[in-house]
Design a protein around this motif. Structure first.
Motif, PDB file in Angstrom:
ATOM      1  N   ILE A 198       0.904  -1.361   0.094  1.00  0.00           N
ATOM      2  CA  ILE A 198       0.124   0.065  -0.166  1.00  0.00           C
ATOM      3  C   ILE A 198       0.766   1.295  -0.077  1.00  0.00           C
ATOM      4  O   ILE A 198       0.581   2.092  -0.782  1.00  0.00           O
ATOM      5  N   GLN A 199       1.947   1.401   0.895  1.00  0.00           N
ATOM      6  CA  GLN A 199       2.804   2.443   1.077  1.00  0.00           C
ATOM      7  C   GLN A 199       3.504   2.582  -0.398  1.00  0.00           C
ATOM      8  O   GLN A 199       3.606   3.882  -1.030  1.00  0.00           O
ATOM      9  N   THR A 200       3.969   1.668  -1.170  1.00  0.00           N
ATOM     10  CA  THR A 200       4.574   1.695  -2.524  1.00  0.00           C
ATOM     11  C   THR A 200       3.501   2.274  -3.438  1.00  0.00           C
ATOM     12  O   THR A 200       3.719   3.208  -4.174  1.00  0.00           O
ATOM     13  N   GLY A 201       2.235   1.958  -3.385  1.00  0.00           N
ATOM     14  CA  GLY A 201       1.174   2.479  -4.352  1.00  0.00           C
ATOM     15  C   GLY A 201       0.838   4.042  -3.963  1.00  0.00           C
ATOM     16  O   GLY A 201       0.737   4.933  -4.879  1.00  0.00           O
ATOM     17  N   VAL A 202       0.774   4.308  -2.637  1.00  0.00           N
ATOM     18  CA  VAL A 202       0.623   5.564  -2.410  1.00  0.00           C
ATOM     19  C   VAL A 202       1.912   6.641  -2.989  1.00  0.00           C
ATOM     20  O   VAL A 202       1.766   7.466  -3.371  1.00  0.00           O
ATOM     21  N   ASN A 203       3.043   6.011  -2.863  1.00  0.00           N
ATOM     22  CA  ASN A 203       4.272   6.785  -3.066  1.00  0.00           C
ATOM     23  C   ASN A 203       4.254   6.776  -4.476  1.00  0.00           C
ATOM     24  O   ASN A 203       4.896   7.982  -4.996  1.00  0.00           O
ATOM     25  N   ALA A 204       3.320   6.100  -5.262  1.00  0.00           N
ATOM     26  CA  ALA A 204       3.627   6.100  -6.926  1.00  0.00           C
ATOM     27  C   ALA A 204       2.642   7.307  -7.345  1.00  0.00           C
ATOM     28  O   ALA A 204       2.821   7.730  -8.614  1.00  0.00           O
ATOM     29  N   ILE A 205       1.812   7.775  -6.515  1.00  0.00           N
ATOM     30  CA  ILE A 205       0.754   8.373  -7.166  1.00  0.00           C
ATOM     31  C   ILE A 205       1.349   9.847  -7.467  1.00  0.00           C
ATOM     32  O   ILE A 205       2.141  10.564  -6.848  1.00  0.00           O
ATOM     33  N   ARG A 206       0.984  10.428  -8.724  1.00  0.00           N
ATOM     34  CA  ARG A 206       1.202  11.623  -9.141  1.00  0.00           C
ATOM     35  C   ARG A 206       0.038  12.042 -10.257  1.00  0.00           C
ATOM     36  O   ARG A 206      -0.524  11.118 -10.682  1.00  0.00           O
ATOM     37  N   GLU A 207       0.081  13.197 -10.387  1.00  0.00           N
ATOM     38  CA  GLU A 207      -1.107  13.595 -11.460  1.00  0.00           C
ATOM     39  C   GLU A 207      -0.800  13.103 -12.904  1.00  0.00           C
ATOM     40  O   GLU A 207       0.311  13.087 -13.346  1.00  0.00           O
ATOM     41  N   GLY A 208      -1.709  12.390 -13.357  1.00  0.00           N
ATOM     42  CA  GLY A 208      -1.728  11.814 -14.627  1.00  0.00           C
ATOM     43  C   GLY A 208      -1.090  10.631 -14.868  1.00  0.00           C
ATOM     44  O   GLY A 208      -1.011   9.980 -15.824  1.00  0.00           O
ATOM     45  N   ILE A 209      -0.711   9.986 -13.873  1.00  0.00           N
ATOM     46  CA  ILE A 209      -0.471   8.463 -13.853  1.00  0.00           C
ATOM     47  C   ILE A 209      -1.440   7.612 -13.900  1.00  0.00           C
ATOM     48  O   ILE A 209      -2.626   7.797 -13.333  1.00  0.00           O
ATOM     49  N   SER A 210      -1.535   6.529 -14.448  1.00  0.00           N
ATOM     50  CA  SER A 210      -2.643   5.639 -14.738  1.00  0.00           C
ATOM     51  C   SER A 210      -2.799   4.685 -13.796  1.00  0.00           C
ATOM     52  O   SER A 210      -1.726   4.305 -13.136  1.00  0.00           O
ATOM     53  N   GLU A 211      -3.862   4.160 -13.609  1.00  0.00           N
ATOM     54  CA  GLU A 211      -4.247   3.010 -12.386  1.00  0.00           C
ATOM     55  C   GLU A 211      -3.315   2.031 -12.934  1.00  0.00           C
ATOM     56  O   GLU A 211      -2.722   1.357 -11.694  1.00  0.00           O
ATOM     57  N   LEU A 212      -3.042   1.428 -14.054  1.00  0.00           N
ATOM     58  CA  LEU A 212      -2.269   0.291 -14.355  1.00  0.00           C
ATOM     59  C   LEU A 212      -0.895   0.562 -13.989  1.00  0.00           C
ATOM     60  O   LEU A 212      -0.092  -0.230 -13.728  1.00  0.00           O
ATOM     61  N   GLU A 213      -0.468   1.960 -14.299  1.00  0.00           N
ATOM     62  CA  GLU A 213       0.975   2.172 -13.873  1.00  0.00           C
ATOM     63  C   GLU A 213       1.291   1.989 -12.324  1.00  0.00           C
ATOM     64  O   GLU A 213       2.346   1.591 -11.802  1.00  0.00           O
ATOM     65  N   VAL A 214       0.235   2.681 -11.631  1.00  0.00           N
ATOM     66  CA  VAL A 214       0.562   2.503  -9.960  1.00  0.00           C
ATOM     67  C   VAL A 214       0.567   0.837  -9.803  1.00  0.00           C
ATOM     68  O   VAL A 214       1.431   0.525  -8.842  1.00  0.00           O
ATOM     69  N   LEU A 215      -0.419   0.026 -10.236  1.00  0.00           N
ATOM     70  CA  LEU A 215      -0.473  -1.315 -10.083  1.00  0.00           C
ATOM     71  C   LEU A 215       0.928  -1.955 -10.417  1.00  0.00           C
ATOM     72  O   LEU A 215       1.431  -2.742  -9.618  1.00  0.00           O
ATOM     73  N   ALA A 216       1.348  -1.467 -11.447  1.00  0.00           N
ATOM     74  CA  ALA A 216       2.830  -2.209 -11.744  1.00  0.00           C
ATOM     75  C   ALA A 216       3.884  -1.851 -10.887  1.00  0.00           C
ATOM     76  O   ALA A 216       4.840  -2.735 -10.699  1.00  0.00           O
ATOM     77  N   ALA A 217       3.819  -0.593 -10.251  1.00  0.00           N
ATOM     78  CA  ALA A 217       4.830  -0.293  -9.529  1.00  0.00           C
ATOM     79  C   ALA A 217       4.804  -1.105  -8.157  1.00  0.00           C
ATOM     80  O   ALA A 217       5.838  -1.566  -7.513  1.00  0.00           O
ATOM     81  N   ILE A 218       3.384  -1.241  -7.915  1.00  0.00           N
ATOM     82  CA  ILE A 218       3.299  -2.244  -6.531  1.00  0.00           C
ATOM     83  C   ILE A 218       3.788  -3.600  -6.749  1.00  0.00           C
ATOM     84  O   ILE A 218       4.569  -3.964  -5.964  1.00  0.00           O
ATOM     85  N   GLU A 219       3.252  -4.230  -7.902  1.00  0.00           N
ATOM     86  CA  GLU A 219       3.678  -5.645  -8.010  1.00  0.00           C
ATOM     87  C   GLU A 219       5.272  -5.799  -8.362  1.00  0.00           C
ATOM     88  O   GLU A 219       6.009  -6.673  -7.998  1.00  0.00           O
ATOM     89  N   PHE A 220       5.990  -4.839  -8.947  1.00  0.00           N
ATOM     90  CA  PHE A 220       7.293  -4.717  -9.336  1.00  0.00           C
ATOM     91  C   PHE A 220       7.911  -4.807  -7.820  1.00  0.00           C
ATOM     92  O   PHE A 220       8.906  -5.526  -7.693  1.00  0.00           O
ATOM     93  N   GLU A 221       7.548  -3.720  -6.913  1.00  0.00           N
ATOM     94  CA  GLU A 221       8.414  -3.825  -5.802  1.00  0.00           C
ATOM     95  C   GLU A 221       7.870  -5.080  -4.877  1.00  0.00           C
ATOM     96  O   GLU A 221       8.897  -5.437  -4.134  1.00  0.00           O
ATOM     97  N   MET A 222       6.836  -5.718  -5.024  1.00  0.00           N
ATOM     98  CA  MET A 222       6.757  -6.831  -4.313  1.00  0.00           C
ATOM     99  C   MET A 222       7.736  -8.115  -4.725  1.00  0.00           C
ATOM    100  O   MET A 222       8.289  -8.907  -4.106  1.00  0.00           O
ATOM    101  N   LYS A 223       7.743  -8.158  -6.208  1.00  0.00           N
ATOM    102  CA  LYS A 223       8.588  -8.949  -6.664  1.00  0.00           C
ATOM    103  C   LYS A 223      10.102  -8.690  -6.241  1.00  0.00           C
ATOM    104  O   LYS A 223      10.779  -9.926  -5.918  1.00  0.00           O
TER     105      LYS A 223
END
Length: 364
Positions: free
Chosen positions: A158-183
Motif C-alpha cells: 500500500i505504501q508503495t502504491g501511495v508513493n507512486a501517485i502523481r497527477e496523470g499516472i494511470s491506474e495500471l502504472e501504479v499497479l505495476a509499481a506495486i507488483e514490481f516492488e513486491m517481486k
C-alpha cells in the motif's frame, strides 16, 4: 501436518467414509505442506481411515513435494501416464472396500468425477468442504506468524502504491509499481488481482484497473494482498489525491466509523452476524445503506476467501484463533467509492489487527 491428517481420519471414521480425495491447491497444501498449481494436471491428497495416505502430483514435482515435508507415498506421473490408473492400483494394494468417498464437490469437475466413479462404481460421494473449512478456521501459532508477515508485506505494498501517485499516472502504472516492488521483496504471488481504482471507477466494488489517469480531487482505492509461504493477506485503503469535496470526505468518515465500530466489537462469543450489522447500521444511519452491497468480511488463511463469512445472516460465534477481514464500503455511482479493510486475529480479549497502514484519511 500429521495432526491435520489425523483429524480428518477421525472425522471419516465418524461418518463411515472410507476414502477422501482433496484436489484444491489450498487443501492439498493444508494437509501436505506442498503448495502447487499444476494447471490442467491432477494434484491431490488421498486419505483413508487407517491406511497410509498418498499424494498424487506430476512426476516433475515429486522432489518439491518431498522437500515440502510430505513423508508418505507419492504417486508421480508423467504426461503420457494416466494418474487415475495409478491411483486405482495404489488403493487396491491397501485391500480396502471403498463405499463412500469425500471430495470437494465445488471443485471436482465432471471429467474427474467420472474417472473416480469408474474406479469405484456405485460409491456414494459426500462433500468434504465443510469439514476442511472448519479445520482451517482456527489458526495455530505457525500459521499466525505467516499471516502476520503477509499482512506486513501488504502494508508495504500500500505504501508503495501511495508513493507512486502523481497527477496523470494511470491506474495500471501504479499497479505495476506495486507488483514490481513486491517481486523485489521476494513475493512471487499476489492473493488476487491487485486493484487500483481512481475517482468514479472506485464506485465499482470489483472494478478493473485500466488506463484512467489519477487527477487532483480523486479518491484512490487500493485493494491487494500477497501470498507469503502459502498464506494470504488482504487489505484495502482509500487515499485522497489533493483536496476532496465534503461529500467524498463524509463517505470516507462514515466507512471508517463503521469499520472501527465493528472491530471494537470483535471478541470470542460475538457472532459474525453482529459484526456485520454493527457496520451496516452505522452506514445506514448516515444515509448510505443502499450503497453497501456486500458482506462485511471473510476468513483468511491458505485461501484469500475462507471461513468464517462475516455476513448479517451468519450466527457463527467467533472463537480465539480465527482470522478474517473487516471491510465495509460505500460506493455511490458517479460520485466516489470508499472501502477500508483490515486483517484481524481474534484473541481472548478482542481483536489484533495484522494490517497496520494508517486509516486516518491520507492526503497525497
Amino acid at each position: 501436518m500429521e495432526h491435520r491428517l489425523h483429524r480428518l481420519m477421525e472425522w471419516m471414521k465418524t461418518k463411515d467414509i472410507q476414502f477422501s480425495f482433496m484436489t484444491t491447491t489450498e487443501n492439498v497444501f493444508y494437509l501436505s505442506g506442498f503448495r502447487s498449481d499444476p494447471h490442467e494436471r491432477l494434484l491431490g491428497v488421498g486419505v483413508f481411515q487407517d491406511a497410509e495416505p498418498f499424494l498424487v502430483c506430476p512426476k516433475m514435482e515429486m522432489t518439491d513435494a518431498k522437500a515440502a515435508g510430505w513423508d508418505h507415498q507419492i504417486i508421480g506421473y508423467s504426461d503420457i501416464e494416466n494418474p487415475w490408473d495409478m491411483i486405482g492400483q495404489t488403493i487396491a494394494k491397501r485391500n480396502l472396500f471403498i463405499q463412500t468417498i469425500a471430495v470437494e464437490k465445488q471443485h471436482l469437475n465432471v471429467e474427474r468425477y467420472e474417472a473416480l466413479s469408474a474406479l469405484y462404481p456405485g460409491s456414494a460421494f459426500v462433500a468434504a468442504e465443510e469439514k476442511l473449512q472448519q479445520m482451517r478456521m482456527i489458526k495455530d501459532e505457525k500459521e499466525l506468524k505467516l499471516l502476520r508477515k503477509a499482512a506486513q508485506m501488504a502494508d508495504h505494498a500500500i505504501q508503495t502504491g501511495v508513493n507512486a501517485i502523481r497527477e496523470g499516472i494511470s491506474e495500471l502504472e501504479v499497479l505495476a509499481a506495486i507488483e514490481f516492488e513486491m517481486k523485489k521483496q521476494g513475493i512471487s504471488e499476489m492473493s488476487f488481482s491487485t486493484m487500483v481504482l481512481t475517482g468514479k471507477n472506485a464506485a465499482s466494488p470489483h472494478g478493473v484497473p485500466g488506463a484512467t489517469k489519477i487527477q487532483k480531487g480523486d479518491l484512490v482505492l487500493f485493494d491487494l494482498g500477497v501470498v507469503y509461504e502459502g498464506y494470504c493477506s488482504d487489505i484495502t485503503r482509500t487515499v485522497a489525491f489533493g483536496d476532496i469535496d465534503d461529500k467524498q470526505r463524509e463517505i470516507y468518515e462514515t466507512v471508517l466509523k463503521a469499520e472501527e465500530a465493528a472491530i471494537a466489537a470483535v471478541r470470542p462469543g460475538v457472532t459474525a452476524k453482529e459484526l456485520d450489522l454493527i457496520a451496516r447500521q452505522t452506514i445506514a444511519d448516515a444515509g448510505y445503506g443502499d450503497y453497501f452491497p456486500h458482506r462485511l468480511g471473510h476468513g483468511l488463511g491458505a485461501s484469500v476467501h475462507e471461513y468464517p463469512s462475516i455476513t448479517e445472516t451468519n450466527e457463527l460465534k467467533l472463537e480465539e484463533g480465527m482470522v478474517f477481514t473487516i471491510e465495509p464500503g460505500i460506493y455511490v455511482p458517479g460520485v466516489a467509492g470508499v472501502r477500508i479493510e483490515d486483517d484481524l486475529y481474534v484473541t481472548k480479549q478482542g481483536a489484533e489487527s495484522l494490517t497496520a497502514f494508517p486509516k486516518k484519511l491520507t492526503f497525497v
